[in-house]
Design a protein around this motif. Sequence first.
Motif, PDB file in Angstrom:
ATOM      1  N   GLY A  40       0.723  -1.202  -0.101  1.00  0.00           N
ATOM      2  CA  GLY A  40       0.022   0.012  -0.027  1.00  0.00           C
ATOM      3  C   GLY A  40       0.759   1.313  -0.127  1.00  0.00           C
ATOM      4  O   GLY A  40       0.578   2.383  -0.667  1.00  0.00           O
ATOM      5  N   GLU A  41       1.843   1.496   0.707  1.00  0.00           N
ATOM      6  CA  GLU A  41       2.766   2.503   0.604  1.00  0.00           C
ATOM      7  C   GLU A  41       3.375   2.673  -0.704  1.00  0.00           C
ATOM      8  O   GLU A  41       3.455   3.935  -0.908  1.00  0.00           O
ATOM      9  CB  GLU A  41       4.015   2.224   1.589  1.00  0.00           C
ATOM     10  CG  GLU A  41       3.541   2.057   3.242  1.00  0.00           C
ATOM     11  CD  GLU A  41       3.036   0.605   3.282  1.00  0.00           C
ATOM     12  OE1 GLU A  41       3.363  -0.480   2.797  1.00  0.00           O
ATOM     13  OE2 GLU A  41       2.247   0.509   4.348  1.00  0.00           O
ATOM     14  N   GLU A  42       3.865   1.597  -1.363  1.00  0.00           N
ATOM     15  CA  GLU A  42       4.382   2.056  -2.728  1.00  0.00           C
ATOM     16  C   GLU A  42       3.159   2.590  -3.561  1.00  0.00           C
ATOM     17  O   GLU A  42       3.507   3.424  -4.345  1.00  0.00           O
ATOM     18  CB  GLU A  42       4.690   0.602  -3.316  1.00  0.00           C
ATOM     19  CG  GLU A  42       5.445   0.827  -4.762  1.00  0.00           C
ATOM     20  CD  GLU A  42       5.835  -0.808  -5.494  1.00  0.00           C
ATOM     21  OE1 GLU A  42       6.329  -0.572  -6.489  1.00  0.00           O
ATOM     22  OE2 GLU A  42       6.068  -1.359  -4.619  1.00  0.00           O
ATOM     23  N   LEU A  43       1.955   1.770  -3.551  1.00  0.00           N
ATOM     24  CA  LEU A  43       0.990   2.572  -4.333  1.00  0.00           C
ATOM     25  C   LEU A  43       0.691   3.917  -4.099  1.00  0.00           C
ATOM     26  O   LEU A  43       0.555   4.893  -4.819  1.00  0.00           O
ATOM     27  CB  LEU A  43      -0.257   1.575  -4.347  1.00  0.00           C
ATOM     28  CG  LEU A  43      -1.376   2.110  -4.995  1.00  0.00           C
ATOM     29  CD1 LEU A  43      -1.193   1.998  -6.532  1.00  0.00           C
ATOM     30  CD2 LEU A  43      -2.617   1.304  -4.774  1.00  0.00           C
ATOM     31  N   ALA A  44       0.754   4.208  -2.491  1.00  0.00           N
ATOM     32  CA  ALA A  44       0.566   5.640  -2.126  1.00  0.00           C
ATOM     33  C   ALA A  44       1.746   6.580  -2.718  1.00  0.00           C
ATOM     34  O   ALA A  44       1.529   7.753  -3.057  1.00  0.00           O
ATOM     35  CB  ALA A  44       0.439   5.820  -0.696  1.00  0.00           C
ATOM     36  N   ALA A  45       2.876   6.186  -2.821  1.00  0.00           N
ATOM     37  CA  ALA A  45       3.991   6.853  -3.210  1.00  0.00           C
ATOM     38  C   ALA A  45       3.798   7.118  -4.676  1.00  0.00           C
ATOM     39  O   ALA A  45       4.103   8.465  -5.251  1.00  0.00           O
ATOM     40  CB  ALA A  45       5.445   6.228  -2.959  1.00  0.00           C
ATOM     41  N   ARG A  46       3.480   6.234  -5.565  1.00  0.00           N
ATOM     42  CA  ARG A  46       3.231   6.444  -6.834  1.00  0.00           C
ATOM     43  C   ARG A  46       2.229   7.410  -7.287  1.00  0.00           C
ATOM     44  O   ARG A  46       2.308   8.201  -8.151  1.00  0.00           O
ATOM     45  CB  ARG A  46       3.150   4.835  -7.667  1.00  0.00           C
ATOM     46  CG  ARG A  46       4.316   3.942  -7.607  1.00  0.00           C
ATOM     47  CD  ARG A  46       3.729   2.898  -8.299  1.00  0.00           C
ATOM     48  NE  ARG A  46       4.969   1.748  -8.076  1.00  0.00           N
ATOM     49  CZ  ARG A  46       5.029   1.025  -9.323  1.00  0.00           C
ATOM     50  NH1 ARG A  46       4.229   0.549 -10.130  1.00  0.00           N
ATOM     51  NH2 ARG A  46       6.080   0.110  -9.275  1.00  0.00           N
ATOM     52  N   ALA A  47       1.233   7.145  -6.305  1.00  0.00           N
ATOM     53  CA  ALA A  47       0.146   8.235  -6.467  1.00  0.00           C
ATOM     54  C   ALA A  47       0.472   9.595  -6.391  1.00  0.00           C
ATOM     55  O   ALA A  47       0.081  10.545  -7.025  1.00  0.00           O
ATOM     56  CB  ALA A  47      -1.064   7.778  -5.722  1.00  0.00           C
ATOM     57  N   VAL A  49       3.413  10.926  -6.783  1.00  0.00           N
ATOM     58  CA  VAL A  49       4.238  11.353  -7.736  1.00  0.00           C
ATOM     59  C   VAL A  49       3.403  11.832  -9.004  1.00  0.00           C
ATOM     60  O   VAL A  49       3.715  12.742  -9.686  1.00  0.00           O
ATOM     61  CB  VAL A  49       5.275  10.214  -8.329  1.00  0.00           C
ATOM     62  CG1 VAL A  49       5.911  10.532  -9.626  1.00  0.00           C
ATOM     63  CG2 VAL A  49       6.476   9.857  -7.151  1.00  0.00           C
ATOM     64  N   LEU A  50       2.538  10.716  -9.078  1.00  0.00           N
ATOM     65  CA  LEU A  50       1.725  11.128 -10.269  1.00  0.00           C
ATOM     66  C   LEU A  50       0.880  12.261 -10.234  1.00  0.00           C
ATOM     67  O   LEU A  50       0.762  13.505 -10.983  1.00  0.00           O
ATOM     68  CB  LEU A  50       0.502   9.975 -10.553  1.00  0.00           C
ATOM     69  CG  LEU A  50      -0.498  10.286 -11.713  1.00  0.00           C
ATOM     70  CD1 LEU A  50       0.441  10.401 -12.976  1.00  0.00           C
ATOM     71  CD2 LEU A  50      -1.549   9.062 -11.565  1.00  0.00           C
ATOM     72  N   SER A  51       0.239  12.521  -8.918  1.00  0.00           N
ATOM     73  CA  SER A  51      -0.289  13.907  -8.463  1.00  0.00           C
ATOM     74  C   SER A  51       0.655  15.116  -8.516  1.00  0.00           C
ATOM     75  O   SER A  51       0.322  16.082  -9.430  1.00  0.00           O
ATOM     76  CB  SER A  51      -0.794  13.872  -7.162  1.00  0.00           C
ATOM     77  OG  SER A  51      -1.358  15.121  -6.778  1.00  0.00           O
ATOM     78  N   GLN A  52       1.914  14.945  -8.254  1.00  0.00           N
ATOM     79  CA  GLN A  52       2.807  15.850  -8.305  1.00  0.00           C
ATOM     80  C   GLN A  52       3.257  16.497  -9.956  1.00  0.00           C
ATOM     81  O   GLN A  52       3.413  17.505 -10.097  1.00  0.00           O
ATOM     82  CB  GLN A  52       4.200  15.792  -7.771  1.00  0.00           C
ATOM     83  CG  GLN A  52       5.207  16.919  -7.609  1.00  0.00           C
ATOM     84  CD  GLN A  52       4.683  18.085  -6.895  1.00  0.00           C
ATOM     85  OE1 GLN A  52       4.330  17.898  -5.572  1.00  0.00           O
ATOM     86  NE2 GLN A  52       4.878  19.194  -7.496  1.00  0.00           N
ATOM     87  N   THR A  53       3.192  15.372 -10.581  1.00  0.00           N
ATOM     88  CA  THR A  53       3.595  15.542 -12.118  1.00  0.00           C
ATOM     89  C   THR A  53       2.321  16.533 -12.800  1.00  0.00           C
ATOM     90  O   THR A  53       2.778  17.224 -13.369  1.00  0.00           O
ATOM     91  CB  THR A  53       3.732  14.041 -12.785  1.00  0.00           C
ATOM     92  OG1 THR A  53       4.780  13.510 -12.102  1.00  0.00           O
ATOM     93  CG2 THR A  53       4.047  14.265 -14.408  1.00  0.00           C
TER      94      THR A  53
END
Length: 58
Positions: A40-47, A49-53
């Motif tokens: 779950g932590e990895e998915l949250a981190a990817r989300a 990064v996407l949001s920041q992008t």
Amino acid sequence: MADLFDGYSLGEQWDEMFGGVSEPRAAYAGLYASLQPMAGEELAARADVLSQTYRDAG
């Protein structure tokens, strides 16, 4: 290996992704295979990064 869907319970309502416990519907099989080993932590981190992008792109 982590399992993002550990503890995911199917209620009595219809579930778009799952037909049964740990049984993704055919249309979601590829997505399930990609997400299932992820923590779950990895998915949250990817989300994040996407949001920041998206914010950076304006």
